[in-house]
Structure formats: C-alpha cells, structure tokens
Design a protein around this motif. Structure first.
Motif, PDB file in Angstrom:
ATOM      1  N   ARG A 173       0.827  -1.211   0.000  1.00 30.41           N
ATOM      2  CA  ARG A 173       0.000   0.000   0.000  1.00 30.41           C
ATOM      3  C   ARG A 173       0.863   1.263   0.000  1.00 30.41           C
ATOM      4  N   TYR A 174       2.097   1.149   0.515  1.00 32.04           N
ATOM      5  CA  TYR A 174       2.984   2.310   0.605  1.00 32.04           C
ATOM      6  C   TYR A 174       4.402   1.838   0.284  1.00 32.04           C
ATOM      7  N   LEU A 175       5.015   2.453  -0.719  1.00 26.82           N
ATOM      8  CA  LEU A 175       6.310   2.009  -1.207  1.00 26.82           C
ATOM      9  C   LEU A 175       7.361   3.121  -1.127  1.00 26.82           C
ATOM     10  N   LYS A 176       8.573   2.723  -0.776  1.00 30.37           N
ATOM     11  CA  LYS A 176       9.721   3.614  -0.865  1.00 30.37           C
ATOM     12  C   LYS A 176      10.389   3.360  -2.217  1.00 30.37           C
ATOM     13  N   VAL A 177      10.443   4.392  -3.077  1.00 28.86           N
ATOM     14  CA  VAL A 177      10.935   4.237  -4.445  1.00 28.86           C
ATOM     15  C   VAL A 177      12.262   4.976  -4.613  1.00 28.86           C
ATOM     16  N   PHE A 178      13.258   4.267  -5.162  1.00 26.18           N
ATOM     17  CA  PHE A 178      14.546   4.873  -5.507  1.00 26.18           C
ATOM     18  C   PHE A 178      14.699   4.847  -7.030  1.00 26.18           C
ATOM     19  N   ILE A 179      15.006   6.002  -7.610  1.00 27.47           N
ATOM     20  CA  ILE A 179      15.203   6.108  -9.057  1.00 27.47           C
ATOM     21  C   ILE A 179      16.628   6.571  -9.323  1.00 27.47           C
ATOM     22  N   ASN A 180      17.364   5.795 -10.113  1.00 26.35           N
ATOM     23  CA  ASN A 180      18.723   6.178 -10.491  1.00 26.35           C
ATOM     24  C   ASN A 180      18.672   6.850 -11.866  1.00 26.35           C
ATOM     25  N   PRO A 181      18.776   8.175 -11.926  1.00 25.89           N
ATOM     26  CA  PRO A 181      18.646   8.878 -13.206  1.00 25.89           C
ATOM     27  C   PRO A 181      19.811   8.649 -14.151  1.00 25.89           C
ATOM     28  N   SER A 182      20.898   8.055 -13.661  1.00 22.35           N
ATOM     29  CA  SER A 182      22.096   7.855 -14.485  1.00 22.35           C
ATOM     30  C   SER A 182      22.168   6.458 -15.102  1.00 22.35           C
ATOM     31  N   SER A 183      21.195   5.597 -14.819  1.00 25.22           N
ATOM     32  CA  SER A 183      21.246   4.225 -15.316  1.00 25.22           C
ATOM     33  C   SER A 183      21.184   4.175 -16.837  1.00 25.22           C
ATOM     34  N   HIS A 184      22.055   3.367 -17.427  1.00 23.88           N
ATOM     35  CA  HIS A 184      22.062   3.057 -18.847  1.00 23.88           C
ATOM     36  C   HIS A 184      21.914   4.312 -19.716  1.00 23.88           C
ATOM     37  N   LYS A 185      20.770   4.466 -20.385  1.00 30.04           N
ATOM     38  CA  LYS A 185      20.546   5.607 -21.277  1.00 30.04           C
ATOM     39  C   LYS A 185      19.903   6.798 -20.565  1.00 30.04           C
ATOM     40  N   LYS A 186      19.971   6.786 -19.246  1.00 26.01           N
ATOM     41  CA  LYS A 186      19.412   7.863 -18.427  1.00 26.01           C
ATOM     42  C   LYS A 186      17.912   8.033 -18.648  1.00 26.01           C
ATOM     43  N   GLU A 187      17.226   6.884 -18.772  1.00 27.66           N
ATOM     44  CA  GLU A 187      15.793   6.888 -19.032  1.00 27.66           C
ATOM     45  C   GLU A 187      14.963   6.471 -17.820  1.00 27.66           C
ATOM     46  N   ALA A 188      15.601   6.274 -16.662  1.00 28.84           N
ATOM     47  CA  ALA A 188      14.895   5.729 -15.503  1.00 28.84           C
ATOM     48  C   ALA A 188      13.721   6.604 -15.072  1.00 28.84           C
ATOM     49  N   VAL A 189      13.925   7.920 -15.023  1.00 27.69           N
ATOM     50  CA  VAL A 189      12.839   8.821 -14.610  1.00 27.69           C
ATOM     51  C   VAL A 189      11.689   8.744 -15.592  1.00 27.69           C
TER      52      VAL A 189
END
Length: 527
Positions: A164-180
């Motif tokens: 119901r409630y998640l802690k989300v980590f996004i790495n903006p530098s991954s691979h082609k910088k498409e994570a966001v």
C-alpha cells in the motif's frame, strides 16, 4: 435483483445438504477442513445483472473470482442446445488490481456524473509479459453499482501481500538515463490506479540509496522499489540486508531483509530483474509489485581479510572481473560499445589467474562439519552465482544449474585453454545449452567458495600504462598491494588475498516469480 439473490440462496441451501453428506465421507481422510475452506471461497457473495458488451449477463461474485454468463431468453424448443453455445467467463480476483465506478460527465465536470457501471482493471499473461486488461460491467443503478464496488474493494484489500505504501529509488544515471521517464510513463500510472502511495528518492550519487536506507523508518513502508540497473539493485539489496542486521543487532550473521524489493528494469542487462520476471519490461515488473507476487531469493556474502565487503547474487573473477574493469574505464562510450570494447580487449590479452580454489559442496554440508575440496591451478574465469542470472543475451542464464531459492550457488570454473576454445564457451551462453560441455570447464553446486590468488600483482604494468589516465575507481578498493578486479552484480570491486563467498538461503524477498528462461536478444556482435 432481489429475485436473483433469492434464487442464489435457494441453490445454496440445496447444495449445502449434498455437501454435508460428502463431508461425512471425507472426515476419515482428514480433508474436512480443506473442503470447508474451498466451500467458503466459492460461496456466492453477490449476484446481479450487468451488460458486458451489448448483452446482458448473469454475474456472480465469490471471494476468489467473478463469473459472468449471457442471459438467453427461453424458447419452446432448443433451449438447452442454445444455452450450450454460451460459455461461462471467469476473472480471478488475484489478477485484478483496481476497480472504478464509471460515470458520464459533461465537459469540464471534475466530479459526480451519471453512473454507468464498473470497470475492473486486471492483468493478463502473454508468454512472459503481463499486460493490462479491462472488464466493463454496465448498469445504470447507482445503488446496485456501489454495492458491487464496495464488495470488490473489500476483497481486493484482503490480499495481504499487496503493498500500500512504497519507498521508491530512481537512479537517473542508469544506462541511457531513461529511468525517470520509464517510471513516470509506465509505472506511476499503474501505481496510481492501484491506489499505491509512494515516497520517491532520485539518487544523486553512488551510495546515496544505501545512506538513505540506513536512516529511514522502514516500518512505514510495505516494500522498496528500485528503478535502475543491476548496480542500483545490488546497492539496495545490500542495504536491505545490512539494515536488517543493524535492527537485529547482529553484526556477525546476516539477517533476512524485512521488506521485499521490487525491480523496475532501466539498465543495460538487468540480470536480476530478468531472473524474477523473465523479461526486461517495466510494465511486467510493475504488475508483479502491484499484485504482490513474492519470491524468496538466496544471496551471497563476500568477505576479504575477515571483513564483509558486500552482499550480492553473483561474482566473477578473472575474465569477468578484468573485462568489467576495462569497461568502467571507458564510461564515456555508449554502454553497448563499451561492453564490446572491453570484451574484445580482454580477449586479446587473455591470460589465466594462478589461484587456489576451495569449495564446500552443497549436498555434503552438514551442520557443524565442513569438508572443503581444494584445487590449485590456472583459471581463465571463476563464477559463483546464487541465482540463474538470466538475460536477453543468455536466455537460459549464466548459471542454469541453480535456482532462486535452493540454498546453494553454482560454481563455474573455466580452466586454462586456448583463446578460440574460450570464445566457443562464451558463445554457447546465447544458445539453449552446451556452454559447460568442454573439458576445461567444471561446475559444482556449492554452499561456500574460497578463492586465493597466488600471483603477486592484480593488474599488469601494461594494463596500468594503457588505462592509467582513467578517472573511474572501484566501489571497494583493496588496502593491499595486490588488488584484483571482481565483478559483483555488475559492479567493479577490487579485493586482495583470499575472498570467502557464502550462500545464505532466502535472505531477501523480491517481487516476481521463478522463471526458466528469459526473452532472448541478438548476441554480442563482437563474437
């Protein structure tokens, strides 16, 4: 509506008498309790009429499923044959992730509106992918619609494994910088539809997620999500186990991670994601999280000089470590070009490592007694993997002889051989089998491995001069002079002297499932 409910109650009374007789026969076999649970699950909670498409249907709701059958007018003749032309349709509630009330609203109207019925959002399986599907139940009665809506919401809330409630980590530098972009376009809409709340951190540097995980209040969340590649996944898995150790005040022994981890693939290979999803698809990964598909997974601890270095799923020493070291020193290249450059360059300067290899066979391990097998020799590559390590380039996995949670790891030791034979071994990973059918390759199912390099230096002078201007440094640097590059879950780690690897059964829980094979892709063009 009321007539249909009375009919349903009458049917339940009649079937109840028959089931009592069957229950008496089953008591002696100990199946009464199991039968009672099944009967409770199949009890009709609601029965009503909805239009599905252009036809009216008789719709039934139980605790586990929704069924609907077309209503056919009775005819003087041929009624039974006509009924046989129609089939009962079934939707399992375990596949439903959201239910909404459908309304007709005027232009610009933000709330209210005429009730049209219900929309049930579910996922359907297409080979290894999970895709969104929608069932529309039309009924103009607001009261009737809301009764069904409330019942369905209550049943969906009853799935305890769903977060119901998640802690989300996004790495903006991954691979082609498409994570966001991947998260916003493919994942966030599904989370919102499923009424999932999120707390998002966009990481700014390596180790950022680890530092956040050490400080945040984990009891507020139901799970953690990583949007990134294998490096980001490795960091968060390591952080979850370390945090569990810290909370349990157990500095010496690993403690099972409290929260499950969901992996949204946004890297170049996404080995861990492929191993629990079978495909590099963010929508499939999001559905596994939303529906609460949990999979227990083994992990390894990597120690040097008696100190813990990292927790992870896989490690490669020799060719795998040196090729990654070369790739990391060319970060300015595109990821695919960087990998190909590193493979070709390392193959051109292929040389074995002189080391002592010891392992503890998994099947021979008994509590309180360890019988190690030790070999001395030259090895081109040594891999230790506690999961199959599936990927599009190795659909059956780098370690197809192990599984996600069997309490052991696969040790693959490639002895000294010619360059051409070693390339044949590598190329067979992209096919279904045969990568181990060489006299210089040995495989073992192990619970622990020790690797002690016997050469004096970890990096040759030629390599140092060629790439001495590189700015990249490994995440772990050895204090000793003889530092050897290791590939641990796609991250460069330098360690010296003996390295001890131990398998820890079901140390972490991932959102996903056990899969046998991943979707394949074209193999590396350098071969």
């Amino acid at each position: 509506m009321s007539e249909l409910n009375e009919e349903a109650q009458a049917e339940q009374r009649d079937s109840g008498k028959k089931k009592k007789k069957k229950r008496k026969k089953r008591r002696e076999t100990g199946k009464e309790e199991e039968e009672e649970e099944e009967e409770e699950d199949e009890t009709v909670l609601l029965r009503g009429i909805f239009k599905v498409g252009k036809k009216s249907h008789d719709v039934l709701l139980t605790r586990t499923k929704l069924t609907w059958t077309p209503i056919v007018p009775e005819t003087p003749t041929g009624h039974l044959k006509l009924q046989e032309l129609y089939f009962k349709c079934v939707l399992l509630l375990r596949d439903v992730f959201a239910v909404k009330v459908k309304r007709r609203r005027a232009a610009g109207q933000q709330s209210g509106g005429t009730v049209l019925g219900l929309a049930l959002f579910s996922c359907r399986r297409r080979e290894k992918r999970l895709e969104e599907d929608t069932l529309h139940l039309h009924n103009a009665s607001s009261e009737h619609t809301h009764i069904w809506y409330n019942s369905l919401k209550e049943l969906l809330t009853g799935f305890s494994s769903r977060p119901r409630y998640l802690k989300v980590f996004i790495n903006p530098s991954s691979h082609k910088k498409e994570a966001v972009h991947i998260y916003r376009e493919h994942v966030a809409p599904l989370f919102k539809m499923a009424d999932l709340r999120t707390d998002i951190t966009v990481t700014e540097r390596k180790g950022h997620a680890l530092s956040v995980m050490k400080e945040c209040k984990l009891d507020e969340y139901d799970g953690v999500v990583c949007v990134g590649g294998d490096g980001s996944v490795a960091e968060l898995c390591h952080a979850l186990v370390l945090r569990a150790q810290l909370d349990a005040n157990s500095p010496e022994e690993p403690v099972k991670a409290v929260l499950p981890l969901g992996i949204i693939p946004a890297g170049s290979t996404d080995v861990v994601s492929c191993s629990v999803h079978g495909v590099r698809d963010p929508v499939t990964a999001a559905f596994h999280i939303v529906l609460g598909h949990l999979q227990q997974v083994d992990m390894c601890s990597f120690s040097s000089y008696g100190h813990l270095v990292h927790y992870g799923f896989s490690a490669m020493f020799g060719f795998g470590g040196r090729s990654l070291a070369r790739a990391e020193k060319k970060r300015w290249m595109l990821s695919s070009r960087r990998r190909e450059y590193a493979l070709v360059k390392t193959l051109a300067r292929l040389r074995p490592e002189d080391c002592q290899l010891s392992f503890l066979p998994a099947k021979k391990t008994t509590e309180g007694e360890e019988s190690w097998t030790t070999n001395h020799g030259l090895y081109l590559n040594i891999s230790v993997m506690s999961i199959p390590c599936l990927s599009p380039h190795a659909p059956r996995g780098l370690a197809p002889n192990t599984s996600l949670a069997n309490g052991s790891a696969s040790l693959i030791a490639v002895g000294n051989t010619s360059r051409s034979e070693f390339v044949k071994h590598l190329k067979r990973y992209s096919s279904s089998s045969g990568q181990f059918n060489f006299p210089f390759v040995e495989t073992h199912s192990v619970s622990a491995v020790k690797i002690r390099p016997r050469s004096l230096t970890g990096c040759s002078e030629e390599e140092s001069e060629e790439e001495g201007d590189a700015k990249h440094t490994p995440i772990i640097q050895s204090e000793g002079a003889a530092a050897f590059p290791w590939n641990i879950d796609g991250e460069l780690v330098e360690m010296a002297s003996e390295v001890l690897i131990r398998v820890h059964s079901r140390l972490i829980t991932l959102y996903g499932e056990e899969v046998d094979e991943a979707e394949s892709a074209a193999s590396c063009s350098c071969f």
